[in-house]
Motif scaffolding. Structure first.
Motif, PDB file in Angstrom:
ATOM      1  N   ALA A  65     -23.844  -3.636  27.323  1.00 39.79           N
ATOM      2  CA  ALA A  65     -23.305  -4.591  28.289  1.00 39.79           C
ATOM      3  C   ALA A  65     -22.186  -5.388  27.645  1.00 39.79           C
ATOM      4  O   ALA A  65     -22.193  -5.637  26.433  1.00 39.79           O
ATOM      5  N   SER A  66     -21.228  -5.796  28.452  1.00 36.13           N
ATOM      6  CA  SER A  66     -20.152  -6.636  27.935  1.00 36.13           C
ATOM      7  C   SER A  66     -20.717  -8.006  27.568  1.00 36.13           C
ATOM      8  O   SER A  66     -21.692  -8.488  28.161  1.00 36.13           O
ATOM      9  N   LEU A  67     -20.103  -8.635  26.569  1.00 35.92           N
ATOM     10  CA  LEU A  67     -20.575  -9.917  26.067  1.00 35.92           C
ATOM     11  C   LEU A  67     -19.678 -11.031  26.584  1.00 35.92           C
ATOM     12  O   LEU A  67     -18.455 -10.981  26.405  1.00 35.92           O
ATOM     13  N   LYS A  68     -20.278 -12.011  27.223  1.00 39.54           N
ATOM     14  CA  LYS A  68     -19.531 -13.168  27.723  1.00 39.54           C
ATOM     15  C   LYS A  68     -19.719 -14.330  26.748  1.00 39.54           C
ATOM     16  O   LYS A  68     -20.835 -14.615  26.326  1.00 39.54           O
ATOM     17  N   THR A  69     -18.624 -14.995  26.431  1.00 47.26           N
ATOM     18  CA  THR A  69     -18.658 -16.044  25.414  1.00 47.26           C
ATOM     19  C   THR A  69     -19.690 -17.110  25.725  1.00 47.26           C
ATOM     20  O   THR A  69     -20.472 -17.515  24.850  1.00 47.26           O
ATOM     21  N   ASP A  70     -19.718 -17.577  26.976  1.00 49.00           N
ATOM     22  CA  ASP A  70     -20.649 -18.660  27.314  1.00 49.00           C
ATOM     23  C   ASP A  70     -22.098 -18.212  27.201  1.00 49.00           C
ATOM     24  O   ASP A  70     -22.961 -18.962  26.729  1.00 49.00           O
ATOM     25  N   GLU A  71     -22.390 -16.962  27.604  1.00 52.15           N
ATOM     26  CA  GLU A  71     -23.764 -16.462  27.497  1.00 52.15           C
ATOM     27  C   GLU A  71     -24.190 -16.322  26.036  1.00 52.15           C
ATOM     28  O   GLU A  71     -25.325 -16.670  25.677  1.00 52.15           O
ATOM     29  N   VAL A  72     -23.294 -15.819  25.203  1.00 49.66           N
ATOM     30  CA  VAL A  72     -23.617 -15.677  23.782  1.00 49.66           C
ATOM     31  C   VAL A  72     -23.867 -17.049  23.157  1.00 49.66           C
ATOM     32  O   VAL A  72     -24.822 -17.244  22.384  1.00 49.66           O
ATOM     33  N   GLU A  73     -23.044 -18.031  23.503  1.00 44.62           N
ATOM     34  CA  GLU A  73     -23.237 -19.378  22.962  1.00 44.62           C
ATOM     35  C   GLU A  73     -24.572 -19.968  23.405  1.00 44.62           C
ATOM     36  O   GLU A  73     -25.266 -20.626  22.616  1.00 44.62           O
ATOM     37  N   GLN A  74     -24.949 -19.731  24.655  1.00 46.90           N
ATOM     38  CA  GLN A  74     -26.241 -20.225  25.142  1.00 46.90           C
ATOM     39  C   GLN A  74     -27.392 -19.565  24.396  1.00 46.90           C
ATOM     40  O   GLN A  74     -28.381 -20.230  24.040  1.00 46.90           O
ATOM     41  N   LEU A  75     -27.268 -18.260  24.167  1.00 48.18           N
ATOM     42  CA  LEU A  75     -28.318 -17.556  23.426  1.00 48.18           C
ATOM     43  C   LEU A  75     -28.404 -18.069  21.987  1.00 48.18           C
ATOM     44  O   LEU A  75     -29.513 -18.258  21.465  1.00 48.18           O
ATOM     45  N   LEU A  76     -27.273 -18.310  21.353  1.00 43.02           N
ATOM     46  CA  LEU A  76     -27.295 -18.826  19.979  1.00 43.02           C
ATOM     47  C   LEU A  76     -27.951 -20.198  19.920  1.00 43.02           C
ATOM     48  O   LEU A  76     -28.717 -20.494  18.992  1.00 43.02           O
ATOM     49  N   ASP A  77     -27.662 -21.043  20.918  1.00 40.76           N
ATOM     50  CA  ASP A  77     -28.330 -22.349  20.972  1.00 40.76           C
ATOM     51  C   ASP A  77     -29.845 -22.170  21.102  1.00 40.76           C
ATOM     52  O   ASP A  77     -30.623 -22.851  20.421  1.00 40.76           O
ATOM     53  N   GLU A  78     -30.237 -21.249  21.978  1.00 38.35           N
ATOM     54  CA  GLU A  78     -31.671 -21.010  22.204  1.00 38.35           C
ATOM     55  C   GLU A  78     -32.344 -20.467  20.947  1.00 38.35           C
ATOM     56  O   GLU A  78     -33.501 -20.791  20.655  1.00 38.35           O
ATOM     57  N   TYR A  79     -31.609 -19.658  20.176  1.00 38.07           N
ATOM     58  CA  TYR A  79     -32.172 -19.038  18.970  1.00 38.07           C
ATOM     59  C   TYR A  79     -32.058 -19.924  17.736  1.00 38.07           C
ATOM     60  O   TYR A  79     -32.504 -19.544  16.648  1.00 38.07           O
ATOM     61  N   GLY A  80     -31.444 -21.085  17.899  1.00 32.55           N
ATOM     62  CA  GLY A  80     -31.340 -22.006  16.775  1.00 32.55           C
ATOM     63  C   GLY A  80     -30.296 -21.617  15.745  1.00 32.55           C
ATOM     64  O   GLY A  80     -30.428 -21.965  14.568  1.00 32.55           O
TER      65      GLY A  80
END
Length: 305
Positions: A65-80
C-alpha cells in the motif's frame, strides 16, 4: 532481570534514490511492523489509530500500500517512536516511496508479472540468474531482444514490442552505475550460443556484444556457460533470478521464477535459500567465468558470415 529489547532502528537503511521507490517502501513497511511488535500493539489498535481496517495495516506492513505521511506519523506516535533522527529518516523514505519506479515510464509495455523484479533489482547487491534457453535479458542486444519478444507474443503491436525492447536493453544501465552498482552473476546453457535467434548475423552480433560487456564491466558481470555435461543439474526448465540486497537486513532476498504465462516470486528465507543453492550448484558445475570470453570467441567463429 532480562534486558529490555532494543527498539528497532531504520537508520541503517540509507536514502538512495537510485534504488527505486519500491525498495524504500518495502524497507519502511518491515520497519513499521517491527515497531508495532516492539510496542506490543495489535493490528486492530494500529488500524484504529489511522481510521483504517486491519487489512490496510497488513498491506502497509507488506509494502503493498502507498504510505501517507500523516498516517505514518500517527503510527509512529502510537508506537512510541520519538527519536528525531529516526523520524527524519522515515520521512525521507516515505518521500522516496512516493516517487515513480524506474520501470514506470514503460508501464504500458512492462508485463505485470515482471514489474516486481524490475522494481527491486536496482536495489540489489548481487543478482544471480540461470537462463536455460536465451541470453540473459540484461545482456541482450536490441535486435536479439526484438526477435525474442515477438516470438513470445506474435500478437503484440509493433509499438509495444519496441517499448519492451527499450525497457529490456535499459536494464544494463544499473550495472554501469558509478555508486554501488549490482553485480550480475549469470549462468546460461551452452546451447543458448548455438540456438539460432533470427539469423547468423544476429547471433554473431549478440556474442560480440557479450564479449564487449565482459571487457567493459569485468567486475559487474560474471558470465558462466553450463555445458550439457552438467546433466540433471541443468534440467531446471525455467529461468531463475535471485536478488540479494545492499541493505539485506531490511530487505529479504527475492526469487523470480519465470513461467510461460507469467512469473512466481518467493521471499521466505527457506525458499530463497533453496533456490540460491540450486543456482550456486549450477555455477559450480559451469565453466569458470574467466574462461567464458575464450568460449565466446570460439563459438563466434561458427556464426561468422
Amino acid at each position: 532481570m532480562a534486558a529490555e529489547p532494543q527498539a528497532p532502528s531504520i537508520l541503517g537503511f540509507p536514502h538512495r534514490a537510485e534504488w527505486g521507490a519500491t525498495a524504500h517502501r518495502k524497507a519502511l513497511a518491515g520497519h513499521l511492523r517491527r515497531c508495532r511488535d516492539h510496542a506490543g500493539i495489535g493490528t486492530r489498535q494500529a488500524a484504529r489509530c489511522i481510521g483504517a481496517s486491519e487489512s490496510t495495516i497488513s498491506r502497509i506492513e507488506n509494502g503493498l500500500a502507498s504510505l501517507k505521511t500523516d498516517e505514518v506519523e500517527q503510527l509512529l506516535d502510537e508506537y512510541g517512536v520519538h527519536d528525531p533522527a529516526e523520524r527524519r529518516r522515515i520521512a525521507d523514505l516515505v518521500s522516496e516511496a512516493a516517487k515513480p519506479d524506474p520501470w514506470q515510464p514503460h508501464a504500458h509495455a512492462a508485463p505485470p508479472s515482471l514489474r516486481p523484479l524490475l522494481a527491486m533489482e536496482p536495489a540489489a547487491h548481487r543478482i544471480v540468474s540461470y537462463e536455460p534457453q536465451l541470453v540473459p535479458g540484461w545482456l541482450q542486444t536490441e535486435e536479439y531482444a526484438r526477435i525474442v519478444i515477438q516470438a513470445m507474443d506474435p500478437t503484440l503491436p509493433a509499438s509495444k514490442v519496441e517499448e519492451r525492447v527499450r525497457l529490456r536493453c535499459a536494464r544494463i544501465e544499473m550495472l554501469r552505475r558509478a555508486d554501488g552498482p549490482p553485480t550480475l552473476l549469470a549462468v546460461m546453457d551452452s546451447e543458448v550460443l548455438r540456438r539460432m535467434v533470427g539469423a547468423p548475423g544476429v547471433m554473431y552480433r549478440q556474442i560480440t556484444h557479450l564479449l564487449m560487456l565482459l571487457d567493459e564491466m569485468p567486475y559487474a558481470i560474471r558470465l558462466h556457460i553450463a555445458p550439457l555435461a552438467v546433466g540433471a543439474a541443468g534440467a531446471v526448465g525455467h529461468p531463475i533470478v535471485h536478488l540479494r540486497f545492499f541493505a539485506h537486513e531490511y530487505l529479504p532476498d527475492m526469487v523470480y521464477l519465470e513461467q510461460h504465462e507469467g512469473a512466481v516470486y518467493r521471499d521466505k528465507p527457506s525458499q530463497s535459500e533453496r533456490y540460491l543453492a540450486v543456482l550456486n550448484h549450477l555455477v559450480g558445475l559451469a565453466t569458470p567465468a574467466d574462461q567464458t570470453a575464450s568460449q565466446l570467441r570460439e563459438v563466434l567463429r561458427t556464426w561468422k558470415q
